[in-house]
Design a protein around this motif. Structure first.
Motif, PDB file in Angstrom:
ATOM      1  N   LEU A 187       0.825  -1.209   0.000  1.00 30.21           N
ATOM      2  CA  LEU A 187       0.000   0.000   0.000  1.00 30.21           C
ATOM      3  C   LEU A 187       0.861   1.261   0.000  1.00 30.21           C
ATOM      4  O   LEU A 187       0.574   2.227  -0.732  1.00 30.21           O
ATOM      5  CB  LEU A 187      -0.931  -0.008   1.212  1.00 30.21           C
ATOM      6  N   LEU A 188       1.923   1.259   0.788  1.00 26.49           N
ATOM      7  CA  LEU A 188       2.798   2.436   0.838  1.00 26.49           C
ATOM      8  C   LEU A 188       3.490   2.673  -0.502  1.00 26.49           C
ATOM      9  O   LEU A 188       3.548   3.813  -0.986  1.00 26.49           O
ATOM     10  CB  LEU A 188       3.831   2.252   1.950  1.00 26.49           C
ATOM     11  N   CYS A 189       4.003   1.611  -1.116  1.00 25.28           N
ATOM     12  CA  CYS A 189       4.708   1.763  -2.394  1.00 25.28           C
ATOM     13  C   CYS A 189       3.768   2.221  -3.500  1.00 25.28           C
ATOM     14  O   CYS A 189       4.097   3.131  -4.275  1.00 25.28           O
ATOM     15  CB  CYS A 189       5.362   0.433  -2.789  1.00 25.28           C
ATOM     16  N   VAL A 190       2.579   1.626  -3.576  1.00 24.55           N
ATOM     17  CA  VAL A 190       1.619   2.022  -4.608  1.00 24.55           C
ATOM     18  C   VAL A 190       1.204   3.472  -4.441  1.00 24.55           C
ATOM     19  O   VAL A 190       1.156   4.261  -5.392  1.00 24.55           O
ATOM     20  CB  VAL A 190       0.385   1.090  -4.587  1.00 24.55           C
ATOM     21  N   GLY A 191       0.893   3.862  -3.205  1.00 22.52           N
ATOM     22  CA  GLY A 191       0.488   5.248  -2.958  1.00 22.52           C
ATOM     23  C   GLY A 191       1.578   6.238  -3.307  1.00 22.52           C
ATOM     24  O   GLY A 191       1.312   7.280  -3.929  1.00 22.52           O
ATOM     25  N   LEU A 192       2.819   5.938  -2.916  1.00 19.88           N
ATOM     26  CA  LEU A 192       3.927   6.845  -3.189  1.00 19.88           C
ATOM     27  C   LEU A 192       4.198   6.980  -4.684  1.00 19.88           C
ATOM     28  O   LEU A 192       4.371   8.083  -5.211  1.00 19.88           O
ATOM     29  CB  LEU A 192       5.178   6.352  -2.460  1.00 19.88           C
ATOM     30  N   VAL A 193       4.206   5.831  -5.393  1.00 20.33           N
ATOM     31  CA  VAL A 193       4.472   5.859  -6.836  1.00 20.33           C
ATOM     32  C   VAL A 193       3.370   6.607  -7.572  1.00 20.33           C
ATOM     33  O   VAL A 193       3.635   7.423  -8.466  1.00 20.33           O
ATOM     34  CB  VAL A 193       4.609   4.424  -7.373  1.00 20.33           C
ATOM     35  N   LEU A 194       2.112   6.369  -7.219  1.00 20.39           N
ATOM     36  CA  LEU A 194       1.008   7.046  -7.901  1.00 20.39           C
ATOM     37  C   LEU A 194       1.043   8.547  -7.647  1.00 20.39           C
ATOM     38  O   LEU A 194       0.715   9.339  -8.536  1.00 20.39           O
ATOM     39  CB  LEU A 194      -0.330   6.461  -7.430  1.00 20.39           C
ATOM     40  N   LEU A 195       1.426   8.958  -6.436  1.00 20.53           N
ATOM     41  CA  LEU A 195       1.516  10.385  -6.136  1.00 20.53           C
ATOM     42  C   LEU A 195       2.581  11.050  -6.992  1.00 20.53           C
ATOM     43  O   LEU A 195       2.352  12.123  -7.584  1.00 20.53           O
ATOM     44  CB  LEU A 195       1.821  10.571  -4.651  1.00 20.53           C
ATOM     45  N   VAL A 196       3.742  10.415  -7.093  1.00 23.22           N
ATOM     46  CA  VAL A 196       4.833  10.986  -7.893  1.00 23.22           C
ATOM     47  C   VAL A 196       4.471  10.993  -9.376  1.00 23.22           C
ATOM     48  O   VAL A 196       4.664  11.991 -10.083  1.00 23.22           O
ATOM     49  CB  VAL A 196       6.140  10.192  -7.649  1.00 23.22           C
ATOM     50  N   SER A 212       1.523  11.022 -10.709  1.00 25.58           N
ATOM     51  CA  SER A 212       0.449  11.994 -10.955  1.00 25.58           C
ATOM     52  C   SER A 212       1.011  13.393 -11.165  1.00 25.58           C
ATOM     53  O   SER A 212       0.578  14.125 -12.069  1.00 25.58           O
ATOM     54  CB  SER A 212      -0.525  11.966  -9.786  1.00 25.58           C
ATOM     55  N   LYS A 213       1.976  13.768 -10.353  1.00 26.98           N
ATOM     56  CA  LYS A 213       2.581  15.099 -10.512  1.00 26.98           C
ATOM     57  C   LYS A 213       3.340  15.207 -11.832  1.00 26.98           C
ATOM     58  O   LYS A 213       3.278  16.231 -12.519  1.00 26.98           O
ATOM     59  CB  LYS A 213       3.540  15.365  -9.338  1.00 26.98           C
ATOM     60  N   ILE A 214       4.057  14.169 -12.176  1.00 28.19           N
ATOM     61  CA  ILE A 214       4.809  14.195 -13.435  1.00 28.19           C
ATOM     62  C   ILE A 214       3.861  14.248 -14.622  1.00 28.19           C
ATOM     63  O   ILE A 214       4.064  15.013 -15.577  1.00 28.19           O
ATOM     64  CB  ILE A 214       5.729  12.953 -13.522  1.00 28.19           C
ATOM     65  N   LEU A 215       2.801  13.451 -14.590  1.00 29.23           N
ATOM     66  CA  LEU A 215       1.846  13.434 -15.704  1.00 29.23           C
ATOM     67  C   LEU A 215       1.137  14.769 -15.867  1.00 29.23           C
ATOM     68  O   LEU A 215       0.823  15.187 -16.982  1.00 29.23           O
ATOM     69  CB  LEU A 215       0.808  12.328 -15.473  1.00 29.23           C
ATOM     70  N   GLU A 216       0.877  15.434 -14.751  1.00 34.02           N
ATOM     71  CA  GLU A 216       0.177  16.721 -14.835  1.00 34.02           C
ATOM     72  C   GLU A 216       0.973  17.718 -15.662  1.00 34.02           C
ATOM     73  O   GLU A 216       0.416  18.456 -16.487  1.00 34.02           O
ATOM     74  CB  GLU A 216      -0.064  17.250 -13.420  1.00 34.02           C
ATOM     75  N   ASN A 217       2.279  17.752 -15.475  1.00 31.32           N
ATOM     76  CA  ASN A 217       3.124  18.661 -16.265  1.00 31.32           C
ATOM     77  C   ASN A 217       3.246  18.205 -17.712  1.00 31.32           C
ATOM     78  O   ASN A 217       3.335  19.035 -18.624  1.00 31.32           O
ATOM     79  CB  ASN A 217       4.513  18.745 -15.629  1.00 31.32           C
ATOM     80  N   MET A 218       3.239  16.896 -17.947  1.00 32.40           N
ATOM     81  CA  MET A 218       3.388  16.383 -19.309  1.00 32.40           C
ATOM     82  C   MET A 218       2.110  16.539 -20.128  1.00 32.40           C
ATOM     83  O   MET A 218       2.161  16.789 -21.335  1.00 32.40           O
ATOM     84  CB  MET A 218       3.795  14.900 -19.257  1.00 32.40           C
ATOM     85  N   VAL A 219       0.966  16.404 -19.463  1.00 29.97           N
ATOM     86  CA  VAL A 219      -0.308  16.371 -20.190  1.00 29.97           C
ATOM     87  C   VAL A 219      -0.878  17.769 -20.415  1.00 29.97           C
ATOM     88  O   VAL A 219      -1.735  17.956 -21.290  1.00 29.97           O
ATOM     89  CB  VAL A 219      -1.316  15.472 -19.415  1.00 29.97           C
TER      90      VAL A 219
END
Length: 590
Positions: free
Chosen positions: A300-309, A311-318
């Motif tokens: 749960l910790l790894c999935v949450g952390l990866v998705l948060l990071v 999400s931020k990267i995709l926001e700038n790319m999209v």
């Protein structure tokens, strides 16, 4: 259109990419977590089994130490010098001396019994059949002899490999304590290998069970297995341990896997016994539950952390793609509009540039389409008129004049009616009049043949074969008549002899097959080659009329792949034109 755009607005690119990444990430991490959990769960389970096995071995070692101490104690009785001296004394024929010997041997046995609290009694059976007992008088020798015939002791005596006998109760003494017997041979020190006597030590079974009972206080399942799987002690709820032993049996292994868990059995050295315990699957699962909690938490910790990071990267790319999407939605196609290009220096900037170029090309294409449609409407009238062969009309009218001059008015009427029907059917154009029934197509062909028979009397014969039920099938208009015309003009007439033409209409599988066959001069290989390549067969292209190429192109346009025209010909023997069409009924069109 606005509704569709609203629906598309809900499906953001960022969300779609994030969902895809999440799905892949979750699936991969679930797989890796599951593999890791199974591996470490197996490690923890194996460690738990080894720990329990070591505990069991410690208990077994303590019982083995008791058995070894008992063996050494029995040997000390046998090597006792006083005991040896008393047994070697010759008392034959002297009752007083025999009784005196018995009393002294008995006292010696009693002395040794008092050294071990777990000893209930001891019996010394001499090779000559005499008995000495630690708690019996000389007159009890018959009783001692009878006691050794007890079922458990007799079986123990018979089986030399047994170290201890099976448990038994001494009913005569009134003691409800279970006892076991240990026998050790005494050999004559003067005669090697000669059995002098056998010492039987009768002891309480509880002496050996003390360690097992202490172990069982912390364990739900424990058992001490004696000779031939005799249960010496068991702590077994609902016979779980006993069922596991029955399921697997006991061999040289120490750990056995059963349907309910794991059975652990170790041999107790110096006794012939086995000490067993049982670990259920539920116990092992509970013992390794911390492994599951650890892996779930880390997952749960790894999935949450990866998705948060991510999400931020995709926001700038999209963001540039989102801006491009909004500009495309505001765009009205067919109009020249400026495009605001977001410079990103990567493929997204290329998308902006391509979109701008595409809009420019679309604007040019729309203008060209409008011009093309106008030109197409202008050409439709010319195409319609081109279907009327002026040379054909000229010949028909000449025939009418000739017949009128000859006074053949009925023939004139027949020719004119045929010409009127032909012109009426031919000049119907438009999207709703591209198809007609086979019945009408055959009627049009008949009218054409009626006219041609006046021009070329006794030159050709035509035979029509149409399967029952196919006359209401739809075919493209003006399709059979051009093929019959080609058969007459380019097949029969050049032979300068009469010939026959066949029109055959039949159904082959799920397709409609129309064949026009003649006995004409045939078609050259060069013409067939040009036809297969999609070119015109006629060498003289100045003459405009509905020919085989026109029929071929219309079939391909109307019905697509799988349908068309095939020409089979042999020069000097004739030509066969085969049309393959879909089976369509007139009522289906309605």
């Amino acid at each position: 259109m606005k509704t569709e755009r609203k629906k598309r607005d809900k499906k953001h690119l960022k969300g779609r990419i994030l969902r895809s990444i999440s799905l892949i990430l979750i699936c991969s991490m679930i797989l890796s977590t599951l593999i890791g959990y199974l591996y470490f769960n197996q490690v923890v389970r194996k460690q738990r089994l080894e720990e329990e096995k070591n505990r069991l071995m410690q208990v077994g070692s303590q019982i083995a130490f008791q058995a070894e101490d008992n063996r050494r104690f029995a040997q000390s009785i046998l090597v006792d010098e006083q005991m040896q001296y008393l047994l070697e004394e010759n008392v034959k024929g002297n009752e007083f001396r025999r009784q005196n010997q018995y009393d002294k041997v008995t006292k010696r046995l009693v002395f040794y019994n008092n050294l071990r609290t777990y000893l209930e009694g001891s019996v010394l059976r001499m090779a000559d059949g005499n008995f000495f007992g630690s708690s019996y008088s000389s007159r009890d020798s018959a009783y001692l002899k009878q006691k050794l015939k007890q079922k458990e002791l007799e079986e123990y005596t018979a089986k030399k490999e047994w170290i201890y006998s099976d448990p038994y109760y001494d009913s005569d003494s009134g003691n409800d304590t279970r006892k076991i017997c240990y026998a050790i041979p005494m050999y004559d020190k003067r005669r090697y290998g000669h059995l002098k006597a056998t010492l039987y030590l009768e002891m309480s079974l509880d002496y050996f069970l003390t360690q097992v009972k202490t172990y069982a206080k912390t364990q739900d399942f424990a058992a001490l297995i004696g000779n031939d799987s005799e249960i010496l002690y068991q702590k077994d709820k609902k016979n779980v341990l006993r069922d596991a032993i029955k399921e697997r049996g006991l061999d040289q292994e120490n750990i056995y896997h059963t349907s309910g868990g794991y059975l652990i059995c170790i041999p107790v050295e110096g006794t012939g016994w086995k000490l067993c315990t049982f670990l259920t699957n539920a116990d092992l699962l509970e013992n390794s539950s911390f492994v599951l909690k650890f892996f779930v938490l880390s997952f749960l910790l790894c999935v949450g952390l990866v998705l948060l990071v991510v999400s931020k990267i995709l926001e700038n790319m999209v963001r540039p793609v989102t801006e491009l999407s909004k500009q495309m939605e505001r765009t009205e196609y067919g109009k020249q509009q400026p495009i605001h290009i977001v410079h990103t220096g990567d493929e997204i900037e290329i998308l902006y540039q391509c979109f701008q170029d595409m809009m420019t090309e679309l604007y040019k294409g729309e203008q060209e389409r409008i011009a093309y449609e106008k030109q197409k409407r202008d050409m439709e009238y010319d195409i319609t008129l081109s279907q009327i062969n002026p040379h054909y009309l000229y010949n028909v009218l000449n025939t009418v004049v000739y017949l009128s001059a000859a006074g053949k008015n009925q023939d004139v009427v027949k020719i004119v009616h045929s010409l009127i029907y032909t012109l009426h059917e031919t000049l119907k154009v438009g999207d709703g009049n591209v198809e007609t029934t086979i019945e009408k197509e055959l009627e049009l062909t008949k009218c054409y043949l009626d006219i041609q028979r006046y021009r070329y009397p006794d030159v050709f014969q035509v035979e029509v074969k149409c399967e029952e039920g196919l006359k209401d099938c739809l075919v493209p208009k003006t399709m059979i008549q051009p093929l019959v015309e080609n058969a007459i003009l380019h097949g029969i007439l050049p032979t300068e002899a009469s010939g026959k033409i066949w029109i055959i209409i039949q159904k082959q599988g799920e397709k409609l097959c129309i064949m026009v066959k003649d006995e004409g001069i045939g078609v050259s290989k060069e013409q067939l080659k040009r036809f297969k390549q999609g070119e015109t067969m006629a060498e003289n292209k100045a003459r405009k009329h509905i020919g085989v190429e026109n029929v071929r192109d219309r079939i391909h346009y109307l019905y697509g792949e799988g349908f068309g025209m095939e020409i089979q010909s042999t020069q000097g023997k004739g030509t066969t034109v085969i049309l393959t069409l879909p089976v369509k009924r007139a009522e289906e069109k309605d």
